[in-house]
Design an enzyme around this catalytic site. Sequence first.
Site, PDB file in Angstrom:
ATOM      1  N   LYS A 116     -13.028 -12.444 -20.722  1.00 14.93           N
ATOM      2  CA  LYS A 116     -12.708 -11.154 -20.111  1.00 14.93           C
ATOM      3  C   LYS A 116     -12.493 -11.303 -18.617  1.00 14.93           C
ATOM      4  O   LYS A 116     -11.641 -10.639 -18.021  1.00 14.93           O
ATOM      5  CB  LYS A 116     -13.834 -10.152 -20.388  1.00 14.93           C
ATOM      6  N   GLU A 200     -18.204  -4.365 -13.981  1.00 15.50           N
ATOM      7  CA  GLU A 200     -17.099  -3.492 -13.599  1.00 15.50           C
ATOM      8  C   GLU A 200     -17.578  -2.049 -13.489  1.00 15.50           C
ATOM      9  O   GLU A 200     -18.569  -1.652 -14.116  1.00 15.50           O
ATOM     10  CB  GLU A 200     -15.942  -3.587 -14.588  1.00 15.50           C
ATOM     11  N   ARG A 297      -6.632 -12.199 -31.425  1.00 15.46           N
ATOM     12  CA  ARG A 297      -6.861 -12.263 -32.870  1.00 15.46           C
ATOM     13  C   ARG A 297      -6.412 -10.956 -33.494  1.00 15.46           C
ATOM     14  O   ARG A 297      -6.004 -10.033 -32.791  1.00 15.46           O
ATOM     15  CB  ARG A 297      -8.348 -12.476 -33.156  1.00 15.46           C
TER      16      ARG A 297
END
Length: 669
Positions: A116, A200, A297
């Site tokens: 990420k 974040e 995926r």
Amino acid sequence: MFDTVLIANRGEIACRVIRTCRRLGIRTVAVYSDADADAQHVRLADAAHHIGGSRPQESYLRGDAIIEAAKQSGAQAIHPGYGFLSENADFADAVEAAGIVFIGPHAASMRKMGSKAGAKELMQAAGVPVVPGYTGADQSPNVLAHEAARIGFPLMIKAAHGGGGKGMRIVRVLDEFMANLESCQREARNAFGRDRVLLERYVSRPRHVEIQVFADTHGNAIHLNERECSAQRRYQKVLEESPSVVLTPELRKQMGEAAVAAARAIDYVNAGTCEFIVESNEDGVPTGFYFMEINTRLQVEHPVTEMVTGLDLVEWQLRIAAGEALPLAQEQVRQDGHAIEVRLYAEDPEAGFLPGSGKLERLHLPQSDQHVRIDSGVVAGDTVTIFYDPMIAKLIVHDIDRPTALARMRDALAQCEIGGPKSNIEFLERLVRHPAIVQGTIDTAYLDRHLDEFMPDAQIDRGLLVAASTAQLLAQEQAARDVAAASTDPTSPWAIADGWRLGHAGKRDLAFLHRGERLLVSAHGSGGDYRVDVDGATVEVAGARMADGTLSARFDGEGRRFAVDLDPQRTVAHDGRRRLRLEPVGVYRRDAGAAGDGGNRILAPMPGRVVVVKKAAGDDVQAGEEVLVIEAMKMELSLKAPRDGRIAEVRATAGDFVDADAVLVLLES
């Protein structure tokens, strides 16, 4: 196309891939752990190889064992499904090095997007808007705490590797940061093998919208429109739909182009999903979007996209991996109607959604047709184990528009019944009727803020109780007739189950358990005409009949219909909006009360593995203080002191496997 494909996964996704391969004439090879020896994906595949113990680390996370199984079976390709090794670049490299095709993106692309933190930095460099935060390599607690203070609160801690809501925490004040960081890192390490996190800013009123992308080896890349997944509980998606109710045509175009640009930037191949946060104002109007992550995926919710596009995304994966070009250009992708997906889990919503396990004594799901689709990896009689995700099935519906699709979903859920472990069916039934869903205003934090609005009613509906009792009365009479018919005296008056007694009108008592509470119902009459007494109130039932699982009768003169599911262990009545699940018991049974010393013990709420023991004998604890952490079904459960006191005995150590209701800690009396 391939002759043989090995599926490096389990459960419903393995069954899903097997069915597509079978349609295409491709031989399939399954792999399985000790716990999955009798699983459905093993039974459906053309061949199956045992790869290790029940824990994922002993089996489905063992890339070497999976590759060896592929070699032994002659498989030319490996499909990783989702979860486990599906986003593991080292595994993808090892597959390619073994001369086998990995059905997914190249390892180089996965390394860029599998983190990420790395994905966020790449998007920022490409000009895609990202949420302010910290993605640095320095993971020391002091640096992370300093960065958290710089970003400001509330903020989110997220595992840099992985997904599915694992390794994510919201922190609202600095004093809570370290404890949440430790828990998040531990959960990420156990689930994904790596404990790196990113920080974040937590966006208020966020909507979760993701874009399905596909790219081939010929330089083509397109998107298949969006899915909205804003209905979430603790970052786990509980309802997915397409199209999104919040996107304008302009915003949809911008997000689709951003997703395709991201795929092109990293030479992406095969299926992927770009996930975005859409920020809205107080009126629910979108004000912008931020990149969250790319899942390299297939996603659990991919059937939603398949229903509105008419495409088989697994087939696309197989064809692209075999070197074929994308079957469609961007302008050829259609969006037909509206699709919605929910997931049926073995869990107890009223106990904090505690995952369940055990044998599926009963599993009734709607029949699949053009409007309803069931993706499942289990059937009645299978066992939901403690080692894996407790999902039982995905229920997907499709219709011409959103209101009609929601109606389809309500009807489909009403047909579902699960016996054995507790399930989330009643929670889902309330969810799909809630105004926040119906009006399309839900944000990703709504469920956590208002969870009580989605819990089943504590008060028992009298109409459902009378209907369940009526069905039981009819069943008793039919059983008596069946016994009499098989006897030597089928016309004997003793074979009539009407409760008749000499000198007074017949009375029949019924007893049920409902969430541990004993219910007593009395009835007079027979043959479908009864006077039913419940809690001092009387309901006149006339003309009751059962046919094909439906009870019809006049209740105090009003004609009504109920779906009723009867077996010796349970009676379930459903009026089209609500259900009542009862356990029939003997009228004269007396249930043992509580032991009375629950305040002195900490019990394992379910089978699992002890991760951390934070206290020892002799330590003082306060009510609500964390004493142990256990891991079950890929989730960490915090076990806390029931009261203030001193620990007398600790009966578990880190690494121990414990049974449900095992006494782990004793407090001094």
